[in-house]
Design an enzyme around this catalytic site. Structure first.
Site, short mmCIF file in Angstrom:
data_model
loop_
_atom_site.label_atom_id
_atom_site.label_comp_id
_atom_site.label_asym_id
_atom_site.label_seq_id
_atom_site.Cartn_x
_atom_site.Cartn_y
_atom_site.Cartn_z
N GLY A 143 40.38 37.69 41.89
CA GLY A 143 40.76 36.60 41.00
C GLY A 143 41.98 37.01 40.19
O GLY A 143 42.87 37.71 40.68
N GLU A 144 42.03 36.54 38.94
CA GLU A 144 43.11 36.93 38.01
C GLU A 144 44.50 36.52 38.50
O GLU A 144 45.50 37.09 38.09
CB GLU A 144 43.06 38.44 37.74
CG GLU A 144 41.73 38.89 37.17
CD GLU A 144 41.60 40.41 37.07
OE1 GLU A 144 42.61 41.12 37.24
OE2 GLU A 144 40.47 40.89 36.84
N GLY A 145 44.57 35.54 39.41
CA GLY A 145 45.85 35.07 39.90
C GLY A 145 46.49 35.95 40.95
O GLY A 145 47.62 35.66 41.39
#
Length: 338
Positions: free
Chosen positions: A304-306
């Protein structure tokens, strides 16, 4: 871009009147592509990406101000024992982003991407969705409006990501509510849930969707009842980008769940979006397929986290560079097809 008022009616109005692609810019991009020193279609999806950029920006494909926006939120459902990490990790990771110590920081440096991190009231987790709605309509709409401000500083490619302990449970509940099947179809390990903890996660999703079952015919109600602040903010950011004709790259399972809310509200709502990657979270590929999309990357990531969207931004930049920088047959003195 501004939205007056807080009720969902404001967003329903926006969702009913979305701008479309620029047909003339698309035609111009296709015409230039046909003259470049390569066989037609030889760059595969890079060509499609260049056309997508042109259609949504209304100009020749270019990426000059790419931005990764990460939205961080905490969730009351973590009280159900569905994740091995405490909610405090969300704040700790926000601090890690600020210090430059996370994976997303390194990817942003590598691909020359801007980074903004939005802390969404981390000291005030949403309601436990197995017992109550995550957010009131007012709070959910306000968070969507806040998310819309992600583009305020200007960008021409927006990468959407998130951070939030417990939010793969939220994503699973949203997908289950939108698409059906069984809760187990949509629940995965997230940050490492396994064994009895994974079973509690499945049970939490089942209980939450059953509790709110009388209100799940409205996508925005699904978001406020089963979602979280980062879900609402990401939905707002994606919508704001559409209104300003900014192309969007969507990251992983949780970001895709936010996008799915908009797609359910208007089937064309994600036409300006590409999916950056398919994550290893089991439900992500299925959710992407439900959106009718094909991810750009498949690297087995599940952070996740871009991160997946940011990596895909490098591909988008390359697509734009090839389209704008390659010579035409005439310029290079290369013979075309007989």
């Amino acid at each position: 871009m501004s939205v007056s008022g807080l009720p969902f009616d404001d967003f329903r109005t926006l969702l009913r009147d979305l701008p479309g692609p620029d047909a003339r810019a698309l035609v111009a991009a296709r015409e230039r592509d046909a003259q470049l020193t390569k066989p037609p279609g030889a760059l595969g999806r890079l060509e499609e990406i260049a056309f997508w950029l042109a259609a949504w920006t209304g100009r020749p494909p270019a990426v000059n101000r790419p931005l990764v926006a990460i939205f961080a939120g905490n969730h009351g459902v973590t009280r159900q024992g569905i994740t091995p990490f405490p909610p405090a990790v969300t704040q700790q990771m926000v601090e890690n982003f600020a210090a430059g110590g996370a994976a997303i920081n390194q990817i942003c440096v590598t691909h020359d991407l801007g980074l903004k991190v939005f802390d969404l009231a981390l000291d005030y987790p949403t309601g436990d969705i197995t017992e109550e709605a995550a957010l009131s309509e007012r709070d959910c709409a306000a968070t969507m409006a806040f998310g819309m401000e992600a583009i305020a500083g200007g960008t021409d490619l927006l990468c959407i990501g998130e951070m939030g302990i417990g939010n793969t449970t939220i994503a699973a509940a949203i997908n289950y509510a939108l698409y059906g099947g069984s809760a187990r179809d949509w629940v995965g390990p997230g940050t490492g849930s396994e064994g009895d903890m994974l079973e509690r996660k499945v049970a939490a999703v089942e209980k939450a969707v059953a509790l709110h079952s009388d209100h799940l015919d409205d996508p925005l109600e699904i978001m406020r009842r089963l979602g979280g602040r980062e879900i609402a903010a990401m939905a707002g950011a994606i919508l704001a980008a559409r209104m300003e004709r900014i192309p969007v790259l969507i990251d992983g399972y949780v970001a895709t769940a936010a996008a799915a809310i908009l797609k359910a509200a208007n089937p064309s709502a994600l036409d300006h979006c590409l999916i950056g990657h398919v994550s290893a979270e089991p439900g992500h590929l299925r959710s992407i397929e439900m959106l009718g999309k094909t991810p750009l990357l498949a690297l087995g990531m599940r952070l996740g986290e871009g991160t997946g969207a940011a990596l895909a931004a490098g591909i988008v930049k390359a697509a734009a560079a090839c389209h704008s920088g390659m010579a035409t047959f005439a310029q290079a003195g290369v013979s075309g097809k007989h």
